[in-house]
Write an enzyme that holds these catalytic residues in place. Structure first.
Site, PDB file in Angstrom:
ATOM      1  N   HIS A 465      -3.742   4.103   0.674  1.00 33.39           N
ATOM      2  CA  HIS A 465      -3.340   5.495   0.914  1.00 33.39           C
ATOM      3  C   HIS A 465      -1.895   5.724   0.449  1.00 33.39           C
ATOM      4  O   HIS A 465      -1.618   6.637  -0.340  1.00 33.39           O
ATOM      5  CB  HIS A 465      -3.470   5.810   2.411  1.00 33.39           C
ATOM      6  CG  HIS A 465      -3.044   7.185   2.791  1.00 33.39           C
ATOM      7  ND1 HIS A 465      -3.932   8.203   3.040  1.00 33.39           N
ATOM      8  CD2 HIS A 465      -1.813   7.738   2.968  1.00 33.39           C
ATOM      9  CE1 HIS A 465      -3.282   9.306   3.341  1.00 33.39           C
ATOM     10  NE2 HIS A 465      -1.985   9.047   3.311  1.00 33.39           N
ATOM     11  N   GLU A 466      -0.984   4.892   0.959  1.00 29.91           N
ATOM     12  CA  GLU A 466       0.427   5.089   0.610  1.00 29.91           C
ATOM     13  C   GLU A 466       0.668   4.812  -0.868  1.00 29.91           C
ATOM     14  O   GLU A 466       1.518   5.437  -1.495  1.00 29.91           O
ATOM     15  CB  GLU A 466       1.320   4.197   1.479  1.00 29.91           C
ATOM     16  CG  GLU A 466       1.248   4.484   2.965  1.00 29.91           C
ATOM     17  CD  GLU A 466       1.456   5.951   3.329  1.00 29.91           C
ATOM     18  OE1 GLU A 466       2.138   6.680   2.573  1.00 29.91           O
ATOM     19  OE2 GLU A 466       0.926   6.380   4.372  1.00 29.91           O
ATOM     20  N   HIS A 469       0.076   7.901  -2.902  1.00 28.17           N
ATOM     21  CA  HIS A 469       1.285   8.738  -2.970  1.00 28.17           C
ATOM     22  C   HIS A 469       2.266   8.166  -3.988  1.00 28.17           C
ATOM     23  O   HIS A 469       2.889   8.913  -4.762  1.00 28.17           O
ATOM     24  CB  HIS A 469       1.978   8.782  -1.604  1.00 28.17           C
ATOM     25  CG  HIS A 469       1.307   9.636  -0.584  1.00 28.17           C
ATOM     26  ND1 HIS A 469       0.957  10.958  -0.819  1.00 28.17           N
ATOM     27  CD2 HIS A 469       0.953   9.379   0.710  1.00 28.17           C
ATOM     28  CE1 HIS A 469       0.411  11.462   0.275  1.00 28.17           C
ATOM     29  NE2 HIS A 469       0.397  10.537   1.206  1.00 28.17           N
ATOM     30  N   HIS A 472       1.444   8.949  -7.492  1.00 25.21           N
ATOM     31  CA  HIS A 472       1.782  10.358  -7.753  1.00 25.21           C
ATOM     32  C   HIS A 472       3.253  10.474  -8.174  1.00 25.21           C
ATOM     33  O   HIS A 472       3.596  11.207  -9.111  1.00 25.21           O
ATOM     34  CB  HIS A 472       1.523  11.171  -6.481  1.00 25.21           C
ATOM     35  CG  HIS A 472       1.345  12.632  -6.707  1.00 25.21           C
ATOM     36  ND1 HIS A 472       1.148  13.528  -5.688  1.00 25.21           N
ATOM     37  CD2 HIS A 472       1.331  13.393  -7.836  1.00 25.21           C
ATOM     38  CE1 HIS A 472       1.020  14.745  -6.165  1.00 25.21           C
ATOM     39  NE2 HIS A 472       1.131  14.687  -7.476  1.00 25.21           N
TER      40      HIS A 472
END
Length: 670
Positions: A465-466, A469, A472
């Site tokens: 999940h992290e 980010h 991105h």
């Protein structure tokens, strides 16, 4: 002696000079850089040339560059490596930064020039420039630039108070979390808890100069106890302690702060011409209005509740076999784990040996290479704020793309949870593409002398999940820093993170890294299949929990009346999402840092909103091949575009259509 924060960073890739910075450097650096940044603004304002995009909007976007960098360094340290002195400095500089922001946003001459540029036709501007102009103008209006002098002063006072109170809220939660610990001498009281966790508890006790075992409210300590401890009274005590964080009428109680923060937010919204703070926030979100958010949450609630109630019935039936006829919240994790073991023959402790942290990180690195052509090389010449942090150069086709900091283990001065942040944004200036410095921060169990850091499957998905980010931020390729990377609409920002989690449930991908840390044996097909099947285990319960948080957040920020009783308000707003009896002794609002300290005010719904996006996006990959190069290339464009386009336009360019709620419902409930 020169202040290293005021110099150009002569470090590898101009990374933060952690070894040279002292805490005493921050306050003078902030004061000087604020003055210098305001001087830059004055230069823009006093420019006698006709206002245009380049001399006003673009110059403003690049102003305050060093102040931004120092702010990133300081506030990231305050989250990951704080102490009493840093917290004291934060209380001193937060009002200064709020005042600085107000001096820019309330500068009438500056806004007059921005307005003049905004009213021009600007047909020669490209899409990104038009977006920057639109966002700049709206940002000033939303910051009160159109207010009269008296109201501007009121807004400035509100912003300074909010800055101080939200910071205090977070400090109280951290202090309240650290204040509690459970010291146990008799190992019999810890029956059911795996040996590796007992070793962790024994180390915690030793670190405190105690014999026996110590459990804290830090997640790597608290969650295993709630999941495995057969001692029901121990689970109850820990649950109550966790639920009383900043809710005990003691030194770190946050109830009055909540009332103050909400009152200030509502005053701010009203001053700026909005009905509520939720209306103010959602104007700048994909969802647009509180009504649309509540309709979205209610649609999911209607669909999810029957599944959730059925799940709780299964747990009750299981608990009755142990003579428990009044299943409570503090029993949930224990019996959910039992049921998961019964249904899928899986438990975290059996799986953990197959998820060594280094292997999971390597898997996420390999995934980034397969999808986006990124490679990662550990480097030792980048300065760190803690010896536990690892640093990497990220490369694309052999060329430098970003710096990645990986900070994985809990410490006393580190807040709970997991997050991605940045020390420098990506942007392009004077013909040079300034590459980002990204950080992933987690709280995984530390390695011991006997065992490496082994992750629960939930922690595996957290790392993915992290890292979503982080990708991105790493892929960012825009001109302006304020449209770069994760600088997107708030209910769009979780798409990349939640999208990447999906890969953790794909059998073929799991086989590439789920290997026993001692033998190298690959996790069996049977267990991998069960992980895949268990993806939606307790999905109804988890959905109800998230909906409860989302509805509570929206209620707090939509209500126009002062909150008289935090606990009563919370219980009322979450009543229809509760699946267990509500405890009179606990409340989650006083430690709900996401909405009272972080940026999720009137935005917690975005986790579910983004789930619709990620379910729809991943379904597109699955239908056309998990590593389809053409689709991955289109998705890479979406990620690298940051906030340069409307997120729905970006999504439709990638997917060919708007996201469908049905994609999420199909994934969650079949």
């Amino acid at each position: 002696m020169t202040n290293p924060l005021l110099e150009k960073f002569h470090t590898t890739h101009e990374t933060a000079p952690f070894n040279e910075i002292t805490e005493q450097d921050f306050v003078p650096a902030f004061k000087k850089l604020i003055d210098e940044s305001l001087a830059e603004i004055e230069e823009i304002v006093s420019n006698s040339n006709k206002p245009n995009f380049e001399n006003i909007i673009e110059t403003l976007a690049f102003s305050g560059e060093q102040l931004d960098r120092v702010s990133n360094i300081f506030f990231n340290l305050n989250s990951a490596e704080t102490n009493d002195e840093i917290q004291k400095i934060a209380q001193e500089i937060s009002p200064l930064l709020t005042e600085y922001s107000s001096k820019i946003s309330q500068n009438e001459k500056l806004f007059s020039k921005i307005k003049e540029v905004y009213k021009q036709k600007n047909e020669e501007l490209n899409g990104e420039q038009k977006m920057l102009l639109e966002e700049t103008y709206k940002g000033f209006v939303r910051s009160g630039a159109d207010l009269n002098e008296e109201d501007k002063k009121k807004l400035e006072k509100i912003n300074i108070e909010l800055s101080s109170k939200t910071l205090k809220f977070g400090e109280n939660v951290l202090a309240s979390t650290n204040q509690y610990f459970k010291h146990i001498w008799n190992v019999a009281e810890l029956e059911g808890i795996p040996a590796s966790i007992l070793e962790q508890y024994a180390k915690e006790a030793k670190d405190r100069d105690f014999d026996g075992y110590v459990i804290t409210l830090q997640y790597p300590s608290y969650i295993p106890a709630m999941t495995y401890a057969q001692n029901r009274e121990l689970r109850k005590e820990l649950f109550l302690a966790n639920g009383k964080k900043s809710f005990d009428k003691g030194e770190f109680d946050n109830q009055d702060l909540i009332k103050d923060i909400l009152k200030l937010k509502q005053q701010k919204a009203k001053l700026l011409g909005y009905k509520s703070y939720a209306d103010y926030v959602l104007e700048e979100r994909m969802a647009k209005s509180p009504e649309k958010v509540l309709a979205f949450l209610d649609e999911l609630l209607t669909k999810a509740k029957p599944y959730a109630e059925k799940e709780i019935e299964e747990l009750k039936n299981l608990a009755e076999k142990d003579g428990i006829n009044d299943l409570q919240s503090y029993d949930h994790s224990f019996y959910a784990e039992k049921l998961r073991k019964e249904k899928y023959d899986l438990n975290d402790e059996e799986l953990k040996p197959y998820f060594q942290l280094e292997n999971v990180q390597a898997a996420v690195f390999n995934l980034a290479e397969k999808l986006f052509g990124l490679t990662f090389k550990e480097v030792t010449d980048v300065q760190k704020y803690n010896p536990e942090v690892k640093t990497y150069e990220v490369l694309e086709n052999g060329e430098f793309k970003a710096i990645l900091y990986a900070d994985y283990f809990p410490r006393k001065g580190k807040r709970a949870g997991a997050w991605m942040t940045s020390y420098r944004s990506q942007y392009q200036k004077n013909g040079k593409n300034i590459r980002p410095h990204i950080s992933v921060v987690c709280n995984f169990s530390k390695p011991s002398s006997e065992t490496p850091s082994l992750l629960t499957f939930n922690e595996v998905t957290t790392l993915f999940h992290e890292f979503g980010h982080a990708i991105h931020g790493i892929l960012a390729n825009t001109i302006y820093p304020n449209l770069s990377g994760t600088s997107v609409k708030w209910d769009f920002v979780e798409l990349p993170s939640q999208f990447l989690e999906n890969f953790c449930y794909e059998p073929e991908f799991l086989k590439t890294f789920a290997k026993h840390y001692k033998t190298g044996e690959v996790l069996s097909d049977e267990k991998i299949e069960k992980i895949s099947q268990s993806k939606n285990f307790m999905e109804g319960y988890q959905t109800m929990r998230q909906l409860g948080f989302g509805k509570l957040d929206m209620a707090y920020h939509k209500t126009l009346e002062p909150i008289e009783d935090v606990k009563a308000f919370e219980d009322l707003q979450t009543k229809e999402t509760q699946l267990y009896a509500i405890s009179r002794e606990t409340a989650m609002s006083p430690s709900f840092s996401h909405i009272f300290q972080g940026g999720y005010s009137a935005g917690y719904y975005s986790y579910k909103w983004a789930e619709v996006l990620d379910a729809d996006a991943f379904q597109y990959f699955k239908e056309n091949g998990l590593f389809n190069k053409e689709i991955a290339a289109r998705y890479k464009i979406l990620l690298s575009s940051g906030g340069t386009k409307d997120p729905m336009e970006l999504y439709k360019n990638f997917r060919g259509s708007e996201p469908k709620v049905e994609s999420l419902l199909k994934r969650a409930f079949g």
